[in-house]
Design a protein around this motif. Structure first.
Motif, mmCIF file in Angstrom:
data_model
loop_
_atom_site.group_PDB
_atom_site.id
_atom_site.type_symbol
_atom_site.label_atom_id
_atom_site.label_comp_id
_atom_site.label_asym_id
_atom_site.label_seq_id
_atom_site.Cartn_x
_atom_site.Cartn_y
_atom_site.Cartn_z
ATOM 1 N N ASP A 1 0.851 -1.180 0.000
ATOM 2 C CA ASP A 1 0.000 0.000 0.000
ATOM 3 C C ASP A 1 0.892 1.238 0.000
ATOM 4 O O ASP A 1 2.122 1.105 -0.034
ATOM 5 C CB ASP A 1 -0.961 -0.054 1.207
ATOM 6 N N LYS A 3 1.952 2.999 2.213
ATOM 7 C CA LYS A 3 2.896 3.014 3.322
ATOM 8 C C LYS A 3 3.851 1.829 3.282
ATOM 9 O O LYS A 3 4.496 1.513 4.279
ATOM 10 C CB LYS A 3 2.136 3.056 4.653
ATOM 11 N N ASN A 4 3.894 1.153 2.138
ATOM 12 C CA ASN A 4 4.805 0.037 1.905
ATOM 13 C C ASN A 4 4.484 -1.184 2.773
ATOM 14 O O ASN A 4 5.366 -2.010 3.048
ATOM 15 C CB ASN A 4 6.267 0.477 2.127
ATOM 16 N N ASN A 5 3.225 -1.314 3.199
ATOM 17 C CA ASN A 5 2.801 -2.514 3.920
ATOM 18 C C ASN A 5 2.343 -3.569 2.917
ATOM 19 O O ASN A 5 1.619 -3.256 1.963
ATOM 20 C CB ASN A 5 1.633 -2.184 4.868
ATOM 21 N N ARG A 6 2.735 -4.844 3.118
ATOM 22 C CA ARG A 6 2.252 -5.923 2.256
ATOM 23 C C ARG A 6 0.845 -6.296 2.735
ATOM 24 O O ARG A 6 0.656 -6.762 3.853
ATOM 25 C CB ARG A 6 3.172 -7.127 2.343
ATOM 26 N N ILE A 7 -0.147 -6.124 1.890
ATOM 27 C CA ILE A 7 -1.537 -6.332 2.304
ATOM 28 C C ILE A 7 -2.156 -7.570 1.655
ATOM 29 O O ILE A 7 -3.255 -7.993 2.041
ATOM 30 C CB ILE A 7 -2.396 -5.091 1.954
ATOM 31 N N GLU A 8 -1.483 -8.182 0.682
ATOM 32 C CA GLU A 8 -1.999 -9.420 0.061
ATOM 33 C C GLU A 8 -0.859 -10.081 -0.693
ATOM 34 O O GLU A 8 0.055 -9.404 -1.195
ATOM 35 C CB GLU A 8 -3.142 -9.080 -0.923
ATOM 36 N N GLN A 9 -0.884 -11.444 -0.745
ATOM 37 C CA GLN A 9 0.123 -12.146 -1.533
ATOM 38 C C GLN A 9 -0.430 -13.475 -2.027
ATOM 39 O O GLN A 9 -1.351 -14.037 -1.437
ATOM 40 C CB GLN A 9 1.396 -12.361 -0.729
ATOM 41 N N TYR A 35 -0.766 2.145 -4.994
ATOM 42 C CA TYR A 35 -0.543 0.757 -4.602
ATOM 43 C C TYR A 35 0.291 0.081 -5.684
ATOM 44 O O TYR A 35 0.126 0.364 -6.878
ATOM 45 C CB TYR A 35 -1.871 0.014 -4.447
#
Length: 399
Positions: A1, A3-9, A35
């Motif tokens: 996102d 903020k460089n958070n991994r939100i899905e993989q 994103y």
């Protein structure tokens, strides 16, 4: 996102037919911004942005045809700005129309052909102009057969702007061939008559056009050429003996070398006409056929309508007999005329001939009277035919 958070993989993804189709759900209140999607093994990435939706104050509406013709000289372009409550927007309209080069050509080989307009909207919030096609190309070997229109409307006082786009296809149709005054059935051995009409893309009749008529019945094919007359039509008469009581198809086309061309126009074409003709089915071999009148009949003119017939002895009683042909004409108010014609038949196995019905097409007949001719034989069998005539406009009172 953002903020460089991994939100899905997704791990160990196996494509189906070379395509991996994946999706995920954004939260109800996602972080606004860009994103990023990464494919680690292929070192590929893409991105999309999430922005707050703001209801627009107004919209830009295109009023332009979806299709124009290569032979047109101009086309109308109407652009309006409307507030959500319907009032017109006062502002400056920036319009750009472009015809791009053909997609298979290098982008640097030829420039895109563009026109620009800048104008103030009128009191209704609209801008209107006639766009000349002289700035664009009809040579579709090098340019696309479409024009993309983009409009930007800047509201006076606020500088708020809204844009819209519209695509106009350029049709390469120069006109078409049409079948006119043709029946959907034929009598084997009897002449089949009709007309071919050629019109341009605006519906105007075209004279002196060479047309090809192809008749296909079973595995056999017959070809015949005609030239349209002053009314844009060519009459034809076909011998049906070789049709062998089978389904027959007719196809009419304007000959290729007759197409209108100039150095900057290519690939213009005329649409073909097709028509299917079925063998007439009847328990009687006898038949009656009205010969069509090819042109519009002037109001008040006396016209002799020819009726062809073929009568077989099997439909008659023994000995010399007469055959009574009954007929009636319908107009705007139902049956307007009726009569009979008597033909005496001798001992021959078959009688073939014709007779005429004199009709005067007055105002009670116009504009499209129908003539019906029929015979009721002693054995109960019936033969009949009908035809619709075109009558010019009639006036009850003459000056």
């Amino acid at each position: 996102d953002p903020k460089n958070n991994r939100i899905e993989q997704w791990l160990n993804v196996v494509p189906q037919d070379g395509i991996a189709n994946l999706s995920f759900q954004l939260s109800d209140e996602p972080i606004l911004g860009t994103y990023v999607i990464n494919v680690t093994s292929a070192k590929a990435y893409s991105s999309f942005s999430v922005e707050e939706y703001v209801l627009p104050k107004f919209e830009v509406i295109f009023e332009a045809p979806n299709q124009i013709y290569a032979l047109d000289e101009t086309f109308p372009l109407h652009i309006c700005g409307r507030y959500t409550y319907g009032k017109g927007v006062q502002g400056m309209v920036h319009v750009r129309l472009c015809q791009k080069i053909a997609p298979f050509l290098p982008s640097a080989s030829k420039p895109d052909l563009c026109q620009k307009f800048i104008n103030q909207t009128n009191e209704m919030g609209c801008f209107f102009t006639n766009v000349s096609l002289s700035s664009f190309s009809r040579d579709f070997r090098y340019y696309q057969d479409s024009i993309v229109a983009e409009a930007l409307l800047v509201e006076d006082g606020t500088e708020i702007h809204v844009n819209a786009s519209h695509k106009l296809l350029i049709s390469k149709i120069g006109g078409m061939a049409l079948f006119d005054d043709v029946n959907s059935y034929y009598h084997t051995g009897q002449m089949y008559r009709g007309k071919i009409k050629v019109i341009d893309y605006q519906g105007k009749a075209l004279k002196d056009k060479k047309v090809l008529l192809i008749v296909s019945c079973g595995e056999k094919q017959f070809k015949q050429k005609y030239i349209t007359g002053g009314s844009g039509t060519a009459s034809f008469s076909l011998n049906t003996t070789a049709w062998n009581s089978t389904l027959t198809s007719l196809e009419a086309s304007v000959l290729h070398q007759d197409l209108d061309r100039d150095p900057w126009t290519v690939d213009l074409s005329y649409q073909r006409a097709s028509h299917s003709v079925h063998p007439f089915y009847s328990t009687s071999r006898s038949f009656v056929s009205i010969v069509r009148v090819p042109e519009t009949i002037p109001c008040g003119k006396k016209q002799a309508v020819q009726v062809d017939f073929r009568i077989y002895q099997e439909d008659l009683e023994h000995g010399p007999k007469r055959v009574i042909f009954s007929y009636f004409v319908t107009g705007k108010r139902g049956i307007v005329h009726a009569g009979q014609k008597t033909v005496w038949v001798g001992m021959t196995r078959m009688l073939k001939g014709f007779f005429s019905i004199p009709l005067t097409f007055s105002s009670t007949y116009a504009p499209a009277p129908r003539l019906v001719v029929y015979v009721i034989f002693p054995n109960g069998k019936i033969i009949t035919d009908s035809a619709i005539f075109s009558v010019s406009m009639c006036f009850r009172n003459k000056v």
